[in-house]
Design a protein around this motif. Structure first.
Motif, PDB file in Angstrom:
ATOM      1  N   ARG A  79       0.829  -1.204   0.000  1.00  0.00           N
ATOM      2  CA  ARG A  79       0.000   0.000   0.000  1.00  0.00           C
ATOM      3  C   ARG A  79       0.859   1.247   0.000  1.00  0.00           C
ATOM      4  O   ARG A  79       1.810   1.366   0.750  1.00  0.00           O
ATOM      5  CB  ARG A  79      -0.895  -0.006   1.245  1.00  0.00           C
ATOM      6  CG  ARG A  79      -1.595   1.285   1.594  1.00  0.00           C
ATOM      7  CD  ARG A  79      -2.703   1.699   0.646  1.00  0.00           C
ATOM      8  NE  ARG A  79      -3.608   0.601   0.394  1.00  0.00           N
ATOM      9  CZ  ARG A  79      -3.996   0.237  -0.841  1.00  0.00           C
ATOM     10  NH1 ARG A  79      -3.577   0.904  -1.904  1.00  0.00           N
ATOM     11  NH2 ARG A  79      -4.803  -0.772  -1.013  1.00  0.00           N
ATOM     12  N   SER A  86     -10.559   4.862   0.103  1.00  0.00           N
ATOM     13  CA  SER A  86     -11.411   3.859  -0.539  1.00  0.00           C
ATOM     14  C   SER A  86     -10.601   2.693  -1.120  1.00  0.00           C
ATOM     15  O   SER A  86     -11.141   1.617  -1.340  1.00  0.00           O
ATOM     16  CB  SER A  86     -12.236   4.513  -1.645  1.00  0.00           C
ATOM     17  OG  SER A  86     -11.383   5.053  -2.643  1.00  0.00           O
ATOM     18  N   GLU A  87      -9.306   2.893  -1.356  1.00  0.00           N
ATOM     19  CA  GLU A  87      -8.454   1.838  -1.897  1.00  0.00           C
ATOM     20  C   GLU A  87      -7.863   0.951  -0.802  1.00  0.00           C
ATOM     21  O   GLU A  87      -7.275  -0.082  -1.105  1.00  0.00           O
ATOM     22  CB  GLU A  87      -7.334   2.443  -2.738  1.00  0.00           C
ATOM     23  CG  GLU A  87      -7.831   3.116  -3.990  1.00  0.00           C
ATOM     24  CD  GLU A  87      -6.709   3.720  -4.819  1.00  0.00           C
ATOM     25  OE1 GLU A  87      -5.520   3.391  -4.584  1.00  0.00           O
ATOM     26  OE2 GLU A  87      -7.026   4.529  -5.710  1.00  0.00           O
ATOM     27  N   TRP A  88      -7.999   1.350   0.441  1.00  0.00           N
ATOM     28  CA  TRP A  88      -7.458   0.572   1.556  1.00  0.00           C
ATOM     29  C   TRP A  88      -8.465  -0.513   1.926  1.00  0.00           C
ATOM     30  O   TRP A  88      -9.663  -0.233   2.059  1.00  0.00           O
ATOM     31  CB  TRP A  88      -7.216   1.465   2.763  1.00  0.00           C
ATOM     32  CG  TRP A  88      -6.163   2.514   2.600  1.00  0.00           C
ATOM     33  CD1 TRP A  88      -6.038   3.424   1.604  1.00  0.00           C
ATOM     34  CD2 TRP A  88      -5.100   2.783   3.511  1.00  0.00           C
ATOM     35  NE1 TRP A  88      -4.972   4.237   1.827  1.00  0.00           N
ATOM     36  CE2 TRP A  88      -4.374   3.865   2.994  1.00  0.00           C
ATOM     37  CE3 TRP A  88      -4.694   2.226   4.719  1.00  0.00           C
ATOM     38  CZ2 TRP A  88      -3.254   4.393   3.641  1.00  0.00           C
ATOM     39  CZ3 TRP A  88      -3.587   2.746   5.366  1.00  0.00           C
ATOM     40  CH2 TRP A  88      -2.870   3.815   4.824  1.00  0.00           C
ATOM     41  N   LYS A  89      -8.033  -1.723   2.107  1.00  0.00           N
ATOM     42  CA  LYS A  89      -8.925  -2.849   2.439  1.00  0.00           C
ATOM     43  C   LYS A  89      -9.806  -2.528   3.645  1.00  0.00           C
ATOM     44  O   LYS A  89     -11.011  -2.763   3.614  1.00  0.00           O
ATOM     45  CB  LYS A  89      -8.072  -4.097   2.724  1.00  0.00           C
ATOM     46  CG  LYS A  89      -8.838  -5.283   3.195  1.00  0.00           C
ATOM     47  CD  LYS A  89      -9.502  -5.980   2.058  1.00  0.00           C
ATOM     48  CE  LYS A  89     -10.112  -7.284   2.570  1.00  0.00           C
ATOM     49  NZ  LYS A  89     -10.942  -7.910   1.621  1.00  0.00           N
ATOM     50  N   ASN A  90      -9.217  -1.992   4.716  1.00  0.00           N
ATOM     51  CA  ASN A  90      -9.964  -1.687   5.936  1.00  0.00           C
ATOM     52  C   ASN A  90     -10.025  -0.192   6.232  1.00  0.00           C
ATOM     53  O   ASN A  90     -10.356   0.210   7.338  1.00  0.00           O
ATOM     54  CB  ASN A  90      -9.347  -2.424   7.127  1.00  0.00           C
ATOM     55  CG  ASN A  90      -9.445  -3.921   6.974  1.00  0.00           C
ATOM     56  OD1 ASN A  90     -10.518  -4.452   6.724  1.00  0.00           O
ATOM     57  ND2 ASN A  90      -8.317  -4.609   7.086  1.00  0.00           N
ATOM     58  N   ASN A  92      -8.176   3.884   6.018  1.00  0.00           N
ATOM     59  CA  ASN A  92      -6.927   4.448   6.533  1.00  0.00           C
ATOM     60  C   ASN A  92      -7.088   5.126   7.892  1.00  0.00           C
ATOM     61  O   ASN A  92      -6.227   5.871   8.323  1.00  0.00           O
ATOM     62  CB  ASN A  92      -6.306   5.418   5.522  1.00  0.00           C
ATOM     63  CG  ASN A  92      -7.155   6.637   5.253  1.00  0.00           C
ATOM     64  OD1 ASN A  92      -8.286   6.748   5.732  1.00  0.00           O
ATOM     65  ND2 ASN A  92      -6.614   7.573   4.491  1.00  0.00           N
ATOM     66  N   GLY A  96      -9.180   1.148  11.150  1.00  0.00           N
ATOM     67  CA  GLY A  96      -8.957   0.311   9.973  1.00  0.00           C
ATOM     68  C   GLY A  96      -7.553  -0.245   9.909  1.00  0.00           C
ATOM     69  O   GLY A  96      -7.342  -1.424   9.610  1.00  0.00           O
ATOM     70  N   THR A 100      -6.128  -4.169  10.144  1.00  0.00           N
ATOM     71  CA  THR A 100      -5.181  -4.744   9.192  1.00  0.00           C
ATOM     72  C   THR A 100      -3.955  -5.295   9.913  1.00  0.00           C
ATOM     73  O   THR A 100      -3.497  -6.402   9.608  1.00  0.00           O
ATOM     74  CB  THR A 100      -4.760  -3.695   8.142  1.00  0.00           C
ATOM     75  OG1 THR A 100      -5.919  -3.274   7.423  1.00  0.00           O
ATOM     76  CG2 THR A 100      -3.723  -4.242   7.181  1.00  0.00           C
ATOM     77  N   ILE A 105      -3.922  -9.227   5.660  1.00  0.00           N
ATOM     78  CA  ILE A 105      -4.864  -9.210   4.541  1.00  0.00           C
ATOM     79  C   ILE A 105      -4.678 -10.507   3.761  1.00  0.00           C
ATOM     80  O   ILE A 105      -3.617 -10.727   3.152  1.00  0.00           O
ATOM     81  CB  ILE A 105      -4.656  -7.982   3.633  1.00  0.00           C
ATOM     82  CG1 ILE A 105      -4.908  -6.701   4.427  1.00  0.00           C
ATOM     83  CG2 ILE A 105      -5.568  -8.059   2.408  1.00  0.00           C
ATOM     84  CD1 ILE A 105      -4.674  -5.417   3.662  1.00  0.00           C
ATOM     85  N   LYS A 106      -5.693 -11.362   3.826  1.00  0.00           N
ATOM     86  CA  LYS A 106      -5.626 -12.660   3.134  1.00  0.00           C
ATOM     87  C   LYS A 106      -5.414 -12.459   1.645  1.00  0.00           C
ATOM     88  O   LYS A 106      -5.950 -11.537   1.046  1.00  0.00           O
ATOM     89  CB  LYS A 106      -6.892 -13.456   3.400  1.00  0.00           C
ATOM     90  CG  LYS A 106      -6.987 -13.911   4.827  1.00  0.00           C
ATOM     91  CD  LYS A 106      -8.205 -14.755   5.081  1.00  0.00           C
ATOM     92  CE  LYS A 106      -8.167 -15.095   6.562  1.00  0.00           C
ATOM     93  NZ  LYS A 106      -9.279 -15.817   7.037  1.00  0.00           N
ATOM     94  N   SER A 108      -2.647 -11.677   0.258  1.00  0.00           N
ATOM     95  CA  SER A 108      -1.632 -10.650  -0.006  1.00  0.00           C
ATOM     96  C   SER A 108      -0.420 -10.914   0.890  1.00  0.00           C
ATOM     97  O   SER A 108      -0.502 -11.696   1.843  1.00  0.00           O
ATOM     98  CB  SER A 108      -2.192  -9.253   0.269  1.00  0.00           C
ATOM     99  OG  SER A 108      -2.103  -8.943   1.648  1.00  0.00           O
TER     100      SER A 108
END
Length: 134
Positions: A79, A86-90, A92, A96, A100, A105-106, A108
């Motif tokens: 990252r 919006s691009e962060w899995k959980n 920023n 969140g 993480t 993050i499964k 990855s």
């Protein structure tokens, strides 16, 4: 001959001492005051930076740009903390990032960092949030 060598050595040492003692005759200018970064002004951010450099910077880079030394070998790429939330899995936010760090993050290369403990994870999450905004 031996006494000449000793005398020359003593003279050289004496000269060196005189040069050091005299030093530069000009008064030294004081270095400009260095302003503390926001990370060093806040103890949590300072500790977070330390944890980040030890655990995260090899992939995410020193400033969180996703350009650490190991990044080239990773897929997906680490990252970039400047990317939109919006691009962060959980997301920023501290919450969140904490999620993480605790879960990873499964699918990855982002592994869980539960071994750091809850307090350190919270501090590290605060620092990652700081990097994402600065």
């Amino acid at each position: 001959m031996n006494s000449k060598k000793v005398l020359v050595s003593l003279l050289a040492v004496s000269f060196a001492f005189v040069m050091v003692a005299c030093g530069d005759s000009k008064p030294k200018e004081e270095a400009p005051a260095v302003q503390e970064s926001s990370a060093s002004a806040d103890p949590d951010l300072a500790k977070g930076e330390e944890l980040y450099l030890q655990n995260c910077s090899s992939c995410h880079g020193e400033k969180g740009a996703g350009d650490g030394a190991a990044a080239a070998a990773l897929n997906p790429k680490p990252r970039n903390y400047k990317s939109p939330a919006s691009e962060w899995k959980n997301g920023n936010s501290i919450a969140g990032v904490t999620k993480t760090l605790k879960e990873g993050i499964k699918g990855s290369p982002m592994v869980a960092y539960g071994h750091l403990g809850d307090d350190n994870i919270k501090i590290l999450a605060k620092y990652v949030e700081h990097l994402s905004k600065n």
